[in-house]
Design an enzyme around this catalytic site. Structure first.
Site, short mmCIF file in Angstrom:
data_model
loop_
_atom_site.label_atom_id
_atom_site.label_comp_id
_atom_site.label_asym_id
_atom_site.label_seq_id
_atom_site.Cartn_x
_atom_site.Cartn_y
_atom_site.Cartn_z
N ASP A 85 73.97 10.84 -62.96
CA ASP A 85 72.97 10.39 -63.17
C ASP A 85 71.91 11.27 -62.51
O ASP A 85 71.67 10.83 -60.60
CB ASP A 85 72.50 9.12 -63.34
CG ASP A 85 71.60 9.13 -64.11
OD1 ASP A 85 70.77 9.23 -65.11
OD2 ASP A 85 70.45 7.91 -63.99
N LYS B 187 73.86 1.03 -64.78
CA LYS B 187 74.80 1.83 -65.21
C LYS B 187 76.08 1.44 -64.72
O LYS B 187 77.27 0.99 -65.10
CB LYS B 187 74.24 3.11 -65.38
CG LYS B 187 73.83 3.82 -65.95
CD LYS B 187 73.39 5.51 -65.48
CE LYS B 187 72.43 6.02 -66.13
NZ LYS B 187 70.29 5.67 -65.59
N ALA C 216 72.51 3.71 -57.03
CA ALA C 216 70.98 2.89 -57.69
C ALA C 216 70.17 3.41 -58.71
O ALA C 216 69.80 3.95 -59.17
CB ALA C 216 70.72 2.72 -56.53
N PRO C 217 69.08 1.67 -59.19
CA PRO C 217 69.29 0.38 -58.64
C PRO C 217 70.59 -0.11 -59.23
O PRO C 217 70.55 -1.10 -59.09
CB PRO C 217 68.19 0.36 -59.02
CG PRO C 217 67.50 0.56 -60.51
CD PRO C 217 68.23 2.62 -59.83
N GLY C 218 71.21 0.57 -60.08
CA GLY C 218 72.35 -0.34 -60.54
C GLY C 218 72.35 -0.51 -61.79
O GLY C 218 73.89 -1.49 -62.46
N CYS D 204 67.06 12.53 -66.42
CA CYS D 204 65.16 12.75 -67.12
C CYS D 204 64.62 13.65 -66.89
O CYS D 204 62.93 12.89 -66.99
CB CYS D 204 65.35 10.75 -66.73
SG CYS D 204 64.64 10.47 -64.96
#
Length: 394
Positions: free
Chosen positions: A87, A25, A21-23, A140
């Site tokens: 991620d 990638k 989420a949120p999508g 991140c």
């Protein structure tokens, strides 16, 4: 978005986006697969997974969408994927400049707490990766606890190597000196230099870290269990209780699409109640169901049985180029804005289901009747704040 070209998904591969989420990638991975292969987009959080589903359908991205913790998914599927994107949830220090909420949530204990969770997630992800497969780990955050030190731990704990990622503009190598442990620094300094950092004061973007692993051999004591026998997944297909027989499906499908140019799973869909899906990997779905993994989408949502007839879904419209639709209608910018607001359109010269598009980009379905075209754009996606760009410099 740089993590997807770093992962380099290729048509025909089995790819997992573990924290999807949120999508954004996941949609890029689906685009690169080009309808060939299997994408599993997983999100453990029950609220965020709904956003993931909406964004994948908005983009017409074919994917199996699951909601599971990494260890649950690993136990269900075993060794299966050619490429995995992790991620990872992180302390978010790289987002402080643009996201006040990230600053408010940060605590002194956040990096160490996130690092513990990242090690667990990475171990589960590697257990699902085939020998020779690729895994991209990204965050991140700036914090070495969650970046260089996680990578050094993985190199020390698993049969993996690090592969170099291009030094895109604004990117720099990871920092071997930030590994912390002198022994790990000595052993893996050259490898850590293959990782990449994005610094917000040196490039366009925020603060990110990316590393690409390659698994050399299958992990011992893997999470996989016995293989699913073909008789089991055939039984599961029968158990799905299709709401339309194959002849009815093919007749309706031929009314909407040039069926000769679409992926094979579209021709014999998997039914879940009144809904038809293009399921790219039925055996995988059986494994997930046996493990009681929640499946939000078993594949691309093609159609549904409504009021006694089959109706195409919005995801189907967004998954095909307009030239594959049996009936299409081009819109100018004013009509496109009107369509995206949910308003009816004038008569476009077509009768029945029509794919409307703007300069070759699909927008969704309309239904042509005498004197007008009814708007079938999903209510939850409609926008009333859009304006045409005509005449503007872009």
């Amino acid at each position: 978005m740089a993590v997807v070209p770093a992962l380099d998904p290729r048509p025909g591969e089995h790819v997992l986006d573990l924290c999807a989420a949120p999508g954004g990638k996941a949609t890029d991975i689906a685009r690169r697969l080009g309808g060939q292969g299997v994408l599993v987009a997983n999100e453990p959080h029950p609220i965020r997974v709904r956003t993931l589903v909406e964004n994948l359908e908005r983009a017409g991205a074919p994917a199996i969408v699951t909601q599971a913790l990494p260890h649950q998914l690993a136990a269900a599927v075993g060794v299966r994927f050619d490429a995995i994107l992790v991620d990872a949830p992180c302390s978010g220090e790289g987002m402080f400049r643009k996201d006040p909420e990230a600053r408010r949530q940060w605590q002194a204990s956040s990096p160490a707490s996130c690092a513990r969770r990242q090690r667990e997630i990475l171990a589960c992800a590697l257990s699902m990766l085939r020998p020779g497969g690729r895994l991209v780990y990204s965050t991140c955050t700036f914090n070495p606890l969650e970046n260089e030190q996680i990578v050094a731990w993985a190199l020390d704990s698993f049969p993996v190597i690090l592969e170099a990622i291009p030094l895109w503009p604004g990117w720099e190598p990871g920092r071997p000196a930030w590994v912390g442990d002198p022994d790990l620094t000595r052993r893996f300094a050259a490898d850590i230099a293959h990782t990449r950092r994005l610094w917000p004061h040196k490039g366009v973007g925020e603060g990110h870290f990316v590393a690409r692993f390659r698994l050399l051999q299958e992990l011992p004591d893997g999470a996989g269990d016995r293989p699913v026998r073909r008789s089991e997944w055939r039984a599961a297909r029968r158990h799905s209780s299709p709401s339309a027989n194959l002849a009815e499906w093919r007749r309706a499908f031929a009314e909407w699409i040039d069926a000769g140019q679409v992926p094979a799973p579209w021709h014999e869909p998997l039914w879940r109640g009144p809904h038809a899906y293009a399921a790219p990997d039925t055996e995988l779905l059986v494994r997930l169901e046996q493990a009681r993994i929640r499946i939000h989408r078993p594949g691309l949502w093609l159609a549904s049985q409504e009021r006694g007839r089959l109706e195409p879904q919005h995801a189907l419209a967004m998954a095909i180029p307009p030239h594959l639709a049996k009936q299409t209608a081009p819109l100018d910018e004013e009509l496109a804005v009107q369509y995206l607001s949910g308003a009816p359109l004038p008569d476009l010269g077509q009768r029945g289901r029509t794919l409307v598009h703007l300069a070759g980009w699909p927008l969704g379905w309309g239904n042509g009747i005498s004197g007008r075209t009814n708007n079938l754009y999903p209510k939850g996606l409609r926008r009333t704040d859009l304006l045409p760009l005509r005449g503007e410099k872009t």
